[in-house]
Design a protein around this motif. Structure first.
Motif, short mmCIF file in Angstrom:
data_model
loop_
_atom_site.label_atom_id
_atom_site.label_comp_id
_atom_site.label_asym_id
_atom_site.label_seq_id
_atom_site.Cartn_x
_atom_site.Cartn_y
_atom_site.Cartn_z
N SER A 226 0.83 -1.20 0.00
CA SER A 226 0.00 0.00 0.00
C SER A 226 0.86 1.25 0.00
CB SER A 226 -0.92 0.00 1.22
OG SER A 226 -1.82 -1.08 1.19
N ALA A 227 1.92 1.25 0.83
CA ALA A 227 2.82 2.41 0.89
C ALA A 227 3.51 2.63 -0.45
CB ALA A 227 3.84 2.19 2.00
N ARG A 228 3.87 1.53 -1.10
CA ARG A 228 4.56 1.63 -2.39
C ARG A 228 3.64 2.26 -3.45
NH1 ARG A 228 6.44 -3.25 -2.19
NH2 ARG A 228 4.99 -4.29 -3.61
N ILE A 229 2.38 1.85 -3.43
CA ILE A 229 1.43 2.41 -4.40
C ILE A 229 1.16 3.88 -4.08
CG2 ILE A 229 -0.97 2.29 -5.20
CD1 ILE A 229 -0.80 -0.76 -4.73
N ALA A 230 1.00 4.19 -2.79
CA ALA A 230 0.72 5.57 -2.39
C ALA A 230 1.87 6.50 -2.75
CB ALA A 230 0.43 5.63 -0.90
N ALA A 231 3.09 5.97 -2.69
CA ALA A 231 4.27 6.80 -2.97
C ALA A 231 4.33 7.23 -4.43
CB ALA A 231 5.53 6.03 -2.59
N ARG A 232 3.58 6.59 -5.30
CA ARG A 232 3.57 6.99 -6.71
C ARG A 232 3.00 8.41 -6.87
NH1 ARG A 232 1.25 1.71 -10.03
NH2 ARG A 232 2.68 0.16 -9.16
N GLY A 233 2.06 8.75 -5.96
CA GLY A 233 1.46 10.08 -6.02
C GLY A 233 0.55 10.25 -7.21
N GLY A 234 0.16 11.51 -7.45
CA GLY A 234 -0.69 11.80 -8.59
C GLY A 234 -2.16 11.53 -8.32
N PHE A 235 -2.56 11.38 -7.05
CA PHE A 235 -3.95 11.09 -6.72
C PHE A 235 -4.71 12.40 -6.48
CE2 PHE A 235 -1.74 7.34 -4.62
CZ PHE A 235 -1.80 6.55 -5.76
N ASN A 236 -6.00 12.37 -6.73
CA ASN A 236 -6.86 13.53 -6.48
C ASN A 236 -7.20 13.66 -5.00
OD1 ASN A 236 -7.08 14.26 -9.25
ND2 ASN A 236 -8.57 12.59 -9.53
N ALA A 237 -7.24 12.53 -4.28
CA ALA A 237 -7.65 12.52 -2.88
C ALA A 237 -6.44 12.39 -1.98
CB ALA A 237 -8.62 11.37 -2.63
N PRO A 238 -6.49 13.01 -0.79
CA PRO A 238 -5.39 12.83 0.17
C PRO A 238 -5.34 11.40 0.67
CG PRO A 238 -7.22 13.99 1.20
CD PRO A 238 -7.55 13.90 -0.26
N VAL A 239 -4.12 10.93 0.99
CA VAL A 239 -3.92 9.58 1.49
C VAL A 239 -3.63 9.66 2.98
CG1 VAL A 239 -2.54 7.48 1.35
CG2 VAL A 239 -3.07 8.79 -0.74
N HIS A 240 -4.44 8.96 3.78
CA HIS A 240 -4.26 8.92 5.23
C HIS A 240 -3.83 7.51 5.64
CE1 HIS A 240 -6.29 12.77 5.32
NE2 HIS A 240 -7.37 12.23 4.73
N THR A 241 -3.05 7.43 6.71
CA THR A 241 -2.62 6.12 7.22
C THR A 241 -3.31 5.82 8.54
OG1 THR A 241 -0.71 7.10 8.32
CG2 THR A 241 -0.38 6.22 6.09
N PHE A 242 -3.52 4.55 8.78
CA PHE A 242 -4.07 4.09 10.06
C PHE A 242 -3.21 2.94 10.57
CE2 PHE A 242 -6.13 1.46 6.86
CZ PHE A 242 -6.04 0.19 7.41
N GLY A 243 -3.21 2.72 11.86
CA GLY A 243 -2.45 1.61 12.43
C GLY A 243 -1.73 2.03 13.70
N ARG A 244 -0.77 1.26 14.09
CA ARG A 244 -0.06 1.52 15.35
C ARG A 244 0.66 2.87 15.35
NH1 ARG A 244 3.01 -4.18 16.80
NH2 ARG A 244 1.15 -5.42 17.24
N ALA A 245 1.18 3.26 14.16
CA ALA A 245 1.93 4.52 14.09
C ALA A 245 1.40 5.43 13.00
CB ALA A 245 3.41 4.22 13.87
#
Length: 775
Positions: A226-245
């Motif tokens: 998921s992090a690898r895909i998100a790092a590509r960027g270019g999305f219209n929506a902001p990306v938020h993370t959830f989890g321990r950290a």
């Protein structure tokens, strides 16, 4: 009510669902019915609860292959091949056919879709999000990919809201049709190799989905892909993370009897939350659901998930007593590892797992990972692969997982019986101990196996309770001379020397004690079996779940000549002893019984015979006790007796009989006749342990001759052998088991049928069971 949408540019009102009982299709069917479509459905194997849900919603259920004449559009599970009868008929009629995902994407157009996607935990996370929103009073429609454990919430709802929460599946590529408002990616793993041949293909599909998302994307901070895909960027929506950290932070504070408590941090407005679920995996699912709910504007509460009912087949408890039994849909190594880890956190005893792999392609890809994940079980039982719609793939069988377990040295706690699920579950029940936790794991039809097993276990537990009540009721009422024991071995009480124990074994010291036993057994509907000398029967290796009564006490072994010329012979008197006592008293006519290894009671029940004579040839009257404890005396003429059978004694126990000698004679003359019979018997019958003749003689023929002429003398299974002396005898060469003997009986019957065209019927009894159930 929400207006019924046009679908695929069609004015279709009547939709037909193939595979409507599936966990993806059934909620969709409910949603379509709620939208106002006229829905019909079929499935090859209905779950009764799912069928009832659909029928209550107005879905018309039809037989498999019975495509309704008025159907205008067909919706099918991706597992339904084009060759399916209803799909063939739809093709012939020119009806449009779409997959489940395509239909779902079509009916959510124009709504604000919260798409829950990813590899593991989609259904649970979707159910948690629905629960949180409902608890907060936030209006939304939803389509779940499963059933809630209770009836508090339906698996789909049409409420007229602009929002809809739906579980979106990537397995068949239909994910490409969705453009969500919010996308929640629970985690990503390379799964479904049947559709995504390369990892890059899977990543591209999810990257495209995130690019189409309009308002917000949520990904796990613990998911590298998921992090690898998100790092590509270019999305219209902001990306938020959830989890321990993550930005939305959730950590397990403590485990509670009901589940766990989370501490929340980062962007959460709530400091903590109670969750009715267990394990780190579900802690992450709950964190994700709470984060998305807050993003949507729902007001979170600490108890938003405190009453979460859970999802069927996701750590669902099927049974809790001396054993706790779970079922779970886990079918990927990551899911299995998380599940076993979660279960082990709360265990004090062993973790026993039954696993059914799902699809050959997945098994081939992950066999080593499956073996590693399953090694966390203390005891493992493997079922064959559930194929779904696939053809076998090299390296993709359960045997391949088993080979990986052997390679790693972890196979000593594994049971695998290829193609024998019934035998596997019997072995499982025998292996379980009080305090164990048992988990049925897999996405195929293991669900039905789990429910069948639980039903059998509940029946066993109820039976055990009945046995304990029986023993408590009878023990104080029996004479000290009466023997009553549990799980007494029966093998050495038979002439074949095989078999397991009796659940309860009794040697009553008289008729009153026998009545006590039988009346209590009748009252509790428990099975009763009589054991005489132990000839003419085979006791199963697993033993007998019943009360086994032996008339072995001296009370039942009387031999009493009377002035009217008749002899009273107790049912427990051995036939050999009957002949010996008759010789001494000068009574003739019993000589043919001398070599039969039985007792008077057994000889009466079976109308035992040898050397041209039959037991009822010398009977005048029989005294018996019914299984209800009533004593009766019956004249021979009143009884229905034929070859190897006395009807009245199949539901009663012979107590003894008045016998009629043929004549009086000198003891030496009688002894000479017995010597003739003995010599004939020694020459024609084997000396090794046996149960006597195995098969009945067919009319006008000899079973022994048919077996001999079929070349079966000396044929063996294990230590069970067709006698080389008399082919209608199976002998125990030392360590034969009941299973060996039954297998040899099957082999003999099949060979004689093939060679002679004759169906041999067993004469020997399968004690406590029926031949029809094993042949």
């Amino acid at each position: 009510m929400t207006p019924r949408p046009a679908v695929f540019g069609l004015a279709a009102e009547r939709l037909h669902l193939i595979g409507a009982g599936g966990m993806g299709m059934a909620p969709l069917g409910l949603y379509l019915a709620g939208l106002g479509f006229q829905v019909s459905g079929e499935d090859d194997g209905w779950n009764p609860a799912v069928r009832t849900l659909l029928e209550r919603a107005g879905v018309r259920i039809v037989a498999p292959g019975a495509l309704p004449d008025d159907a205008q559009l067909v919706v099918h599970s991706s597992a339904i091949a084009p060759a399916h009868e209803s799909r063939r008929r739809a093709t012939a009629r020119g009806l449009p056919q779409v997959r489940r995902g395509e239909m779902l994407a079509e009916v959510v157009k124009g709504k604000k879709l919260v798409a829950v996607v990813g590899s593991h935990g989609k259904t649970t996370t979707t159910a948690m999000l629905i629960t949180v929103l409902q608890r907060a009073g936030f209006a939304s429609d939803w389509v779940l990919g499963g059933l809630f454990n209770d009836s508090s919430l339906p698996p789909a709802l049409v409420g007229g809201s602009d929002w809809i929460v739906a579980e979106v599946d990537e397995s068949d590529g239909t994910i490409g049709r969705f453009s969500p408002e919010v996308t929640l990616v629970v985690n990503l793993d390379w799964d479904h190799p049947d559709h995504y041949a390369k990892l890059a293909d899977l990543e591209a599909a999810f990257a495209a989905l995130l690019a189409r998302t309009r308002s917000a994307v949520f990904i796990s901070d613990a998911c590298p892909m998921s992090a690898r895909i998100a790092a590509r960027g270019g999305f219209n929506a902001p990306v938020h993370t959830f989890g321990r950290a993550g930005e939305f932070k959730g950590n397990v504070l403590r485990y509670t009897p009901a589940g766990l408590e989370l501490t929340l941090g980062g962007r959460f407005a709530l400091p903590h939350a109670e969750v009715r679920s267990r394990g780190e995996f579900n802690a992450a699912n709950a964190t994700a659901a709470l984060a998305v709910a807050q993003e949507l504007g729902a007001k979170l509460r600490a108890d938003s998930l405190a009453e979460f009912s859970g999802v069927r087949r996701r750590q669902a408890v099927l049974h809790a007593s001396a054993l706790t039994i779970y079922e779970d849909y886990a079918h990927h190594p990551t899911e299995i590892r998380a599940l076993l880890g979660s279960l082990k956190q709360a265990l004090s005893g062993r973790l026993v797992v039954v696993f059914q792999p799902h699809r050959y392609t997945r098994t081939a890809q992950f066999k080593a990972e499956f073996a590693a994940a399953l090694a966390g079980a203390d005891s493992l039982f493997l079922m064959d692969v559930y194929a779904a719609s696939e053809a076998p793939v090299a390296g993709g069988t359960t045997a391949d997982i088993y080979a990986e377990l052997k390679k790693s040295g972890a196979a000593d706690h594994v049971t695998y019986l290829p193609g024998n699920d019934a035998g596997l579950l019997r072995a499982l029940q025998a292996a379980l101990k009080p305090g164990d936790t048992l988990a049925f794991v897999g996405a195929g039809d293991i669900e039905q196996s789990a429910r069948d097993f639980v039903a059998r276990l509940k029946s066993t537990e109820a039976r055990e309770a009945a046995w304990n009540a029986f023993l408590l009721a009878v023990r104080p009422r029996l004479a000290a001379a009466t023997r009553l024991v549990e799980r007494e071995s029966l093998a050495n009480k038979t002439t074949m020397r095989v078999g397991g124990p009796a659940r309860v074994y009794a040697e009553p010291a008289g008729a009153e004690d026998l009545q006590v036993l039988l009346r209590e057994m009748h009252r509790r509907a428990l099975p009763v079996h009589l054991l005489g000398r132990g000839s003419n029967l085979i006791i199963p290796d697993e033993g007998v779940d019943g009360l086994v009564i032996s008339l072995g006490h001296e009370h039942w072994q009387k031999f009493e000549p009377h002035a009217d010329g008749r002899i009273w012979a107790g049912a427990g008197l051995r036939l050999k002893n009957l002949c010996g006592l008759a010789i001494k008293a000068g009574f003739q006519g019993f000589e043919f019984l001398e070599g039969i290894p039985g007792s008077v009671g057994g000889a009466l029940r079976m109308n035992a015979g040898a050397m041209g004579g039959w037991m009822f040839d010398v009977v005048d009257e029989v005294q018996l006790m019914t299984l209800q404890g009533e004593i009766r005396t019956m004249k021979k003429a009143e009884m229905h007796v034929d070859y190897r059978h006395c009807a009245e004694l199949h539901e009663a126990i012979a107590l003894g009989a008045w016998l009629k000698p043929a004549a009086s004679a000198q003891s030496d003359d009688i002894r000479r006749q017995i010597d003739v019979y003995q010599k004939k018997r020694v020459e024609s019958q084997p000396r090794e342990p046996s149960a006597g003749c195995i098969f009945k003689n067919p009319p006008g023929n000899s079973a022994g001759r048919l077996i001999d002429e079929s070349g079966l003398k000396g044929e063996r299974v294990g230590d069970a052998e067709v006698s080389t002396v008399h082919a209608n005898f199976i002998v125990n060469r030392g360590h034969a088991t009941s299973a060996d003997i039954i297998a040899l009986v099957k082999k003999v019957r099949a060979r004689v049928k093939a060679a002679k065209g004759v169906d041999l019927e067993p004469e020997v009894l399968l004690y406590g069971a029926e031949w029809k159930d094993v042949l």
